[in-house]
Design a protein around this motif. Structure first.
Motif, PDB file in Angstrom:
ATOM      1  N   GLU A 102      -3.972   1.674  -8.802  1.00  0.00           N
ATOM      2  CA  GLU A 102      -3.928   1.295 -10.247  1.00  0.00           C
ATOM      3  C   GLU A 102      -2.202   2.116 -10.332  1.00  0.00           C
ATOM      4  O   GLU A 102      -2.339   1.692 -11.523  1.00  0.00           O
ATOM      5  N   ARG A 136      -9.047  -9.828  -2.818  1.00  0.00           N
ATOM      6  CA  ARG A 136      -7.234  -9.876  -2.974  1.00  0.00           C
ATOM      7  C   ARG A 136      -6.609  -8.704  -2.909  1.00  0.00           C
ATOM      8  O   ARG A 136      -5.665  -8.883  -2.681  1.00  0.00           O
ATOM      9  N   PHE A 137      -6.749  -7.708  -2.349  1.00  0.00           N
ATOM     10  CA  PHE A 137      -6.388  -6.698  -2.055  1.00  0.00           C
ATOM     11  C   PHE A 137      -4.860  -6.976  -1.787  1.00  0.00           C
ATOM     12  O   PHE A 137      -4.354  -7.065  -0.365  1.00  0.00           O
ATOM     13  N   ASN A 138      -3.553  -6.534  -2.472  1.00  0.00           N
ATOM     14  CA  ASN A 138      -2.531  -6.704  -1.625  1.00  0.00           C
ATOM     15  C   ASN A 138      -1.594  -5.189  -2.123  1.00  0.00           C
ATOM     16  O   ASN A 138      -0.091  -5.923  -2.969  1.00  0.00           O
ATOM     17  N   GLU A 169     -11.189 -11.531   3.531  1.00  0.00           N
ATOM     18  CA  GLU A 169      -9.741 -12.444   3.054  1.00  0.00           C
ATOM     19  C   GLU A 169      -9.845 -13.515   2.071  1.00  0.00           C
ATOM     20  O   GLU A 169      -9.794 -14.496   2.835  1.00  0.00           O
ATOM     21  N   HIS A 193     -11.110  -5.484  -2.133  1.00  0.00           N
ATOM     22  CA  HIS A 193     -11.120  -6.842  -3.112  1.00  0.00           C
ATOM     23  C   HIS A 193     -11.083  -7.384  -2.300  1.00  0.00           C
ATOM     24  O   HIS A 193      -9.789  -7.726  -1.501  1.00  0.00           O
ATOM     25  N   SER A 217      -1.057  -2.349  -6.161  1.00  0.00           N
ATOM     26  CA  SER A 217      -2.078  -3.948  -6.200  1.00  0.00           C
ATOM     27  C   SER A 217      -2.523  -4.250  -7.539  1.00  0.00           C
ATOM     28  O   SER A 217      -3.166  -3.592  -8.338  1.00  0.00           O
ATOM     29  N   GLU A 218      -2.405  -5.848  -7.946  1.00  0.00           N
ATOM     30  CA  GLU A 218      -3.392  -6.172  -9.003  1.00  0.00           C
ATOM     31  C   GLU A 218      -4.626  -6.112  -8.684  1.00  0.00           C
ATOM     32  O   GLU A 218      -5.498  -6.071  -9.583  1.00  0.00           O
ATOM     33  N   PHE A 219      -4.853  -6.662  -7.259  1.00  0.00           N
ATOM     34  CA  PHE A 219      -6.603  -6.390  -6.952  1.00  0.00           C
ATOM     35  C   PHE A 219      -6.891  -4.673  -6.373  1.00  0.00           C
ATOM     36  O   PHE A 219      -6.000  -4.208  -5.223  1.00  0.00           O
ATOM     37  N   GLY A 220      -8.053  -3.760  -6.757  1.00  0.00           N
ATOM     38  CA  GLY A 220      -8.065  -3.052  -6.255  1.00  0.00           C
ATOM     39  C   GLY A 220      -9.136  -3.142  -4.582  1.00  0.00           C
ATOM     40  O   GLY A 220      -8.925  -3.895  -4.120  1.00  0.00           O
ATOM     41  N   SER A 261      -6.582 -12.922   0.141  1.00  0.00           N
ATOM     42  CA  SER A 261      -5.085 -12.557  -0.113  1.00  0.00           C
ATOM     43  C   SER A 261      -4.217 -13.239  -0.328  1.00  0.00           C
ATOM     44  O   SER A 261      -2.691 -13.331  -0.907  1.00  0.00           O
TER      45      SER A 261
END
Length: 389
Positions: A159, A350-352, A78, A348, A342-345, A80
């Motif tokens: 998304e 950094r998924f949050n 992780e 990922h 989430s900005e990251f998919g 994030s």
């Protein structure tokens, strides 16, 4: 009450997120879910599961519907940066199953509060091992779908904004199949490649040739993705390796396309390898089938979502896969997307996902369960059962 439950669900989600467990290793996760359910007075079914929990709320008699959450994490480190980041090195809830679990826990708590007035029973499946696609089989084999008339599940959609809901009739998520290709040639000194059969070059040409499957072997109107995700060969810088291994995945929605892919893939790799003087062998591993939503329940879930205040969209076809499809092969139902912003998919480091999506989704599934039971009860006397499945 809603505020207290919302805070509890976020707290539970953070606890799950901080201590993720891989597929079929969700022992502590199972204990946590069991404790939270028991604290609320919710009964568990004794199905003898190694990991995972099946709970039930409501009257014992029909109708009976099921809600499903997946509970496993991924082998991802992780990044994030959230205060409750994973304490388990190399393991992360990078797909949001901690969110799914918290949503269905919330639905269970809300349904328990009005258990006496439910027009039937709701079974909640906290399923292990979705990421390696065998958890649904475990629950089905254990009897989790016995007497169930409809099943519903969700995936968070990074998304989509929070407050957005999407699903569709028919095919939704894709068939998932995995392949391995072993290329065998003749090893040689890197300074004298003419004395060998170069498996690295052969494998590279196979990778390029595989991209002709969707573009030149099937209609451009069909959904088909072929991705090579791993290439492994050799162990030093100055030797041409004897073998190279490729691995990847094929995603489709059309059953007939799926059935044709292995033969065409074999033809392509055999042709390339033969031209290079090498040999290529295909190993094909069928995965879960496509998620195919029941039209009645897809429409029903959209209507309930609109009534609950969601912005409802028609979902696009997804090339990702889900073993929820196995439930839908047994009973009617639908799978839906809930916006998590989430900005990251997905998958990922950094998924949050936004925690603001949790309580509204919990309230939605509690409402969906209640209204689905009412619809089933009405159908027993006023409408043909076939219309629902």
């Amino acid at each position: 009450m809603s505020g207290n439950i919302a805070e509890k669900l976020i707290s539970c989600r953070r606890e799950l997120h901080a201590y993720p467990e891989l597929s079929n290793q969700e022992f502590a996760t199972t204990e946590k879910i069991t404790r939270w359910l028991q604290d609320a007075g919710i009964r568990m079914l004794p199905l003898g599961l190694k990991t995972g929990v099946v709970a039930e709320i409501g009257r014992q008699k029909a109708p009976l519907i099921a809600l499903r959450a997946d509970i496993d994490a991924l082998p991802i480190e992780e990044l994030s940066g959230v205060p409750f980041s994973s304490r388990h090195e190399g393991v992360m809830h990078a797909c949001g199953h901690d969110v799914h679990t918290s949503v269905m826990l919330g639905a269970a708590l809300l349904l328990k509060a009005r258990e006496a007035t439910l027009p039937g029973a709701v079974r909640i499946l906290f399923q292990p091992a979705e990421e390696n696609f065998n958890g649904a089989c475990h629950l089905i084999d254990a009897g989790a779908l016995e007497n169930v008339s409809a099943v519903f599940g969700m995936h968070n959609a990074p998304e989509l904004p929070v407050g957005t809901f999407a699903t569709r009739r028919g095919a939704f998520y894709a068939h998932i199949d995995r392949f391995q290709i072993t290329v065998t040639g003749k090893g040689a000194h890197a300074a004298k490649p003419e004395q060998g059969i170069d498996t690295i070059v052969t494998a590279s040409q196979i990778v390029n040739a595989l991209q002709t499957l969707p573009s030149r072997n099937f209609s451009s109107l069909e959904s088909l993705v072929v991705s090579v995700t791993r290439i492994q060969g050799g162990n030093t810088w100055n030797v041409l390796p004897q073998t190279v291994e490729l691995e990847g995945t094929v995603r489709t929605h059309n059953v007939k396309v799926r059935e044709r892919v292995p033969d065409i893939l074999t033809r392509v790799i055999d042709g390339v390898a033969s031209a290079m003087g090498a040999e290529a062998r295909l190993a094909w591993y069928p995965g879960p089938p496509a998620v195919v939503n029941t039209p009645f329940w897809a429409d029903f879930s959209q209507r309930v979502a609109a009534d609950a205040g969601y912005q409802v969209q028609e979902a696009e076809l997804q090339m990702g896969g889900e073993d929820f499809s196995l439930y839908l092969q047994q009973v009617p139902g639908t799978f839906v997307s809930i916006g998590s912003a989430s900005e990251f998919g997905l998958h990922h480091p950094r998924f949050n996902p936004s925690e603001q999506a949790i309580y509204p989704a919990a309230a939605y599934f509690a409402r969906l369960a209640d209204e689905a039971l009412s619809a089933l009860l009405l159908a027993q006397t006023a409408a043909p059962a076939e219309s629902m499945g």
